[in-house]
Design an enzyme around this catalytic site. Structure first.
Site, PDB file in Angstrom:
ATOM      1  N   ASP A  79     -69.587  48.089 -51.391  1.00 44.57           N
ATOM      2  CA  ASP A  79     -68.317  47.736 -51.811  1.00 44.57           C
ATOM      3  C   ASP A  79     -67.358  48.519 -50.984  1.00 44.57           C
ATOM      4  OD1 ASP A  79     -66.460  47.380 -54.225  1.00 44.57           O
ATOM      5  OD2 ASP A  79     -66.211  49.277 -54.028  1.00 44.57           O
ATOM      6  N   ALA A  80     -66.235  47.629 -50.610  1.00 51.61           N
ATOM      7  CA  ALA A  80     -65.099  48.049 -49.836  1.00 51.61           C
ATOM      8  C   ALA A  80     -65.504  49.156 -48.641  1.00 51.61           C
ATOM      9  CB  ALA A  80     -64.247  48.745 -50.820  1.00 51.61           C
TER      10      ALA A  80
ATOM     11  N   HIS B 187     -64.455  49.033 -45.777  1.00 52.56           N
ATOM     12  CA  HIS B 187     -63.404  49.466 -44.715  1.00 52.56           C
ATOM     13  C   HIS B 187     -62.644  50.625 -45.514  1.00 52.56           C
ATOM     14  CE1 HIS B 187     -62.059  46.663 -48.278  1.00 52.56           C
ATOM     15  NE2 HIS B 187     -61.344  47.661 -48.446  1.00 52.56           N
TER      16      HIS B 187
ATOM     17  N   GLU C 175     -68.620  44.362 -48.243  1.00 54.74           N
ATOM     18  CA  GLU C 175     -67.552  43.784 -48.635  1.00 54.74           C
ATOM     19  C   GLU C 175     -66.475  44.400 -47.752  1.00 54.74           C
ATOM     20  OE1 GLU C 175     -63.986  43.758 -52.077  1.00 54.74           O
ATOM     21  OE2 GLU C 175     -65.447  45.327 -52.342  1.00 54.74           O
TER      22      GLU C 175
ATOM     23  N   HIS D 181     -62.291  32.056 -49.129  1.00 57.99           N
ATOM     24  CA  HIS D 181     -62.012  31.998 -50.542  1.00 57.99           C
ATOM     25  C   HIS D 181     -60.378  31.673 -50.927  1.00 57.99           C
ATOM     26  CE1 HIS D 181     -59.794  33.525 -54.213  1.00 57.99           C
ATOM     27  NE2 HIS D 181     -61.004  33.249 -54.744  1.00 57.99           N
ATOM     28  N   HIS D 182     -59.615  32.374 -50.063  1.00 55.42           N
ATOM     29  CA  HIS D 182     -58.262  32.376 -50.292  1.00 55.42           C
ATOM     30  C   HIS D 182     -57.552  30.946 -49.989  1.00 55.42           C
ATOM     31  CE1 HIS D 182     -58.566  36.322 -50.979  1.00 55.42           C
ATOM     32  NE2 HIS D 182     -57.953  36.900 -49.984  1.00 55.42           N
TER      33      HIS D 182
END
Length: 577
Positions: free
Chosen positions: A244-245, A247, A281, A309-310
């Site tokens: 997860d995340a 960054h 992610e 996705h965007h």
């Protein structure tokens, strides 16, 4: 008697282990700074630091009474695996299916989820990706507020339930990926700061002080997190981890935590003769995440691709708020860019961030290193109403999105229920036992969406039981229209992806995309195949670049017309030339 040990450098004079109500002294380890050890009877246990209250073991394998209760040992060798000889499969060429155990079924357990593995096999996916399963306060939650990174949420079925699920998935021919959270712990039930410097003010994250990966004491913290990761892969026989995340993993060390983790996972893969993998992610848009360690990268197998996705979401829905703004100006151009270059932001201006963002992705043969998706738990659940894209666009447009995902050069991922256009929302829900925290979450959610024009009463209360009940999949939907037709389409696309390797070729440099922004159509060239998508208001002739031989598959009306294919509005055709 069993041995007990704990890293507790913040204990000043004594550490005791409390087992079944009786305390036993632990001694400082002379050769391991900050560690205490000793023997005591077997049973539920907790540690007391300097005569303080009983605290759960940071490495607790089981929390039968919740995050604040005593810990319980787990004998991992006692479980009888029925798939002991299974080697597993690597990630490239696979399709993932993300699910949340608590809302995948009405019962919300591992055993209940396992009853639907046949559906996933028939669908044609390869891996089940479980959202986080570590303990968190209360019965219901997304799992990202977990506080015991080595244990399993009891209401789901605890350690034995997870092993039964993994074993059943492996028997069915499915791999299992587990979503794990290393960047923070939940706000309630986190007792790690009492033990040692697990967190540091050297860096700050959206959740407060950062996990300590580079300050004094960080060697033990890194080992703690890596040990948790290896436990899932070794003792629970998970095939891969979604991180997860990443960054938010602030680390100024010479060797980044992710590089160290990928190295240790690689060692375990060799030792167990299993193709283990890590998926990140990350919103950094840097190829360093998946670049080999020898080239200065972190060596992870793949990363999520929000850019794809965007672009796809904007093309299908027309939405343009927030981070969709950059993609919404020319959504088909954005979609073409991601299909051929991987990242949309690869050094370009990001209006949402107010700066340039990203670096170029290496397209040659690397498409499988990006996960492509139409929906995820984030992209659905972080909306005010948790509304799926199926509630705002036609089944035809859903079919167009599915075709672009499942014939893409990326590693596709589906979100539970997407395959039949589930009408149930997937909302943000919690069950915090601390009233003050529950109210803070409730009000914080309302304030967040009030900034975007939502009335407070329109935003679902995360603590309300009805919110989680609304989010449970309705398993009667796949048997009725229009869901059944869409499910057939997803199954057909997944079959085509398996049988026609050009549709899963990960080489982005071979992908060619034609589009007409004004007319609303796009054609992706994948070897001898064309994925022709018409999002325009009426039937349109889409160019194939060569004479069409056969309409291999179509959702909606499509017919060959020489070097073109006539496709109805909100329809898609896969054509062989």
């Amino acid at each position: 008697m069993p041995a007990y040990e704990v890293w507790a450098p913040r204990a000043e004079s004594r550490v005791r282990v409390e087992v079944n109500g009786f305390c036993y002294e632990l001694a400082r380890c002379p050769d391991r700074s900050g560690w205490w050890s000793g023997v005591a009877p077997a049973g539920d246990y907790a540690f007391r630091l300097d005569d303080g209250p009983p605290l759960p073991d940071p490495r607790s394998p089981r929390q039968p009474y919740g995050p604040d209760g005593p810990s319980r040992p787990v004998d991992h060798a006692a479980f009888r695996w029925s798939t002991s000889g299974r080697r597993g499969r690597a990630l490239p060429g696979a399709v993932l299916y993300e699910l949340h155990v608590g809302t995948f079924t009405a019962r919300g357990t591992f055993d209940a989820a396992a009853e639907h593995l046949g559906h996933l096999v028939e669908l044609g996916v390869d891996f089940v990706e479980l959202m986080p399963v570590c303990p968190f306060p209360g019965r219901h939650g997304w799992g990202y507020d977990g506080v015991s990174p080595w244990a399993v949420h009891e209401p789901y079925g605890g350690p034995e339930g997870l092993k039964r699920f993994v074993d059943a998935a492996h028997r069915a021919g499915l791999g299992v990926v587990l979503d794990v959270v290393h960047n923070h712990l939940g706000p309630s039930g986190n007792h790690l700061p009492a033990y040692g410097p697990y967190f540091t003010d050297r860096h700050h994250t959206p959740w407060g002080s950062a996990v300590n990966l580079d300050a004094p004491g960080s060697d033990e913290v890194r080992a703690y997190l890596i040990g948790s990761a290896l436990t899932w892969l070794r003792d629970y026989r998970i095939d891969g981890l979604r991180l997860d995340a990443v960054h938010a993993l602030a680390d100024d060390s010479a060797v980044h935590f992710l590089a160290e983790l990928s190295y240790e996972v690689e060692r375990l893969a060799v030792a167990t003769n299993r193709p283990l993998f890590l998926v990140a992610e990350s919103d950094l848009n840097t190829p360093a995440t998946t670049a080999p360690r020898e080239a200065g990268g972190h060596g992870l197998t793949a990363q999520w691709s929000d850019d794809f996705h965007h672009a796809l979401h904007c093309a299908l829905t027309g939405e343009s708020q927030g981070y969709y703004g950059d993609f919404a100006r020319e959504p088909l151009a954005a979609l073409a860019r991601t299909l051929t270059r991987g990242f949309f932001h690869d050094g370009t201006w990001s209006s949402f961030r107010g700066r340039r963002h990203g670096r170029p992705f290496t397209p040659l043969g690397n498409g499988h290193r990006l996960l492509g998706y139409l929906q995820t738990h984030d992209q659905v659940g972080n909306r005010a109403l948790g509304d799926r894209v199926s509630t705002s666009i036609s089944p035809g447009r859903l079919a167009c999105g599915a075709a672009l995902v499942l014939t893409s050069p990326f590693t596709p991922m589906l979100f539970m229920g997407e395959e039949w256009g589930a009408a149930t929302p997937w909302q943000y829900f919690t069950a915090h036992t601390d009233p003050a925290l529950a109210e803070a979450v409730r009000q914080g959610r309302r304030r967040e969406f009030a900034e975007h024009g939502w009335a407070a009463e329109a935003v679902p209360d995360p603590q309300e039981p009805a919110t989680v009940l609304r989010s449970v999949l309705d398993w009667t939907e796949p048997r009725r229209a229009p869901h059944a037709e869409l499910l057939v389409w997803y199954r057909w696309l997944l079959r085509l992806r398996r049988e026609r390797p050009e549709l899963s070729d990960p080489d982005l440099s071979t992908v060619r995309v034609e589009f007409d922004e004004a007319a609303g159509w796009l054609v992706a060239h994948r070897g001898p195949y064309r994925i022709a998508v018409n999002l325009g208001p009426g039937e349109s002739a889409l160019p194939l670049g060569a004479a069409g031989r056969e309409v291999v598959a179509a959702f909606g009306t499509a017919a060959l017309d020489g070097r073109a294919v006539r496709v109805a509005a909100d329809a898609v055709a896969i054509v062989a030339v």
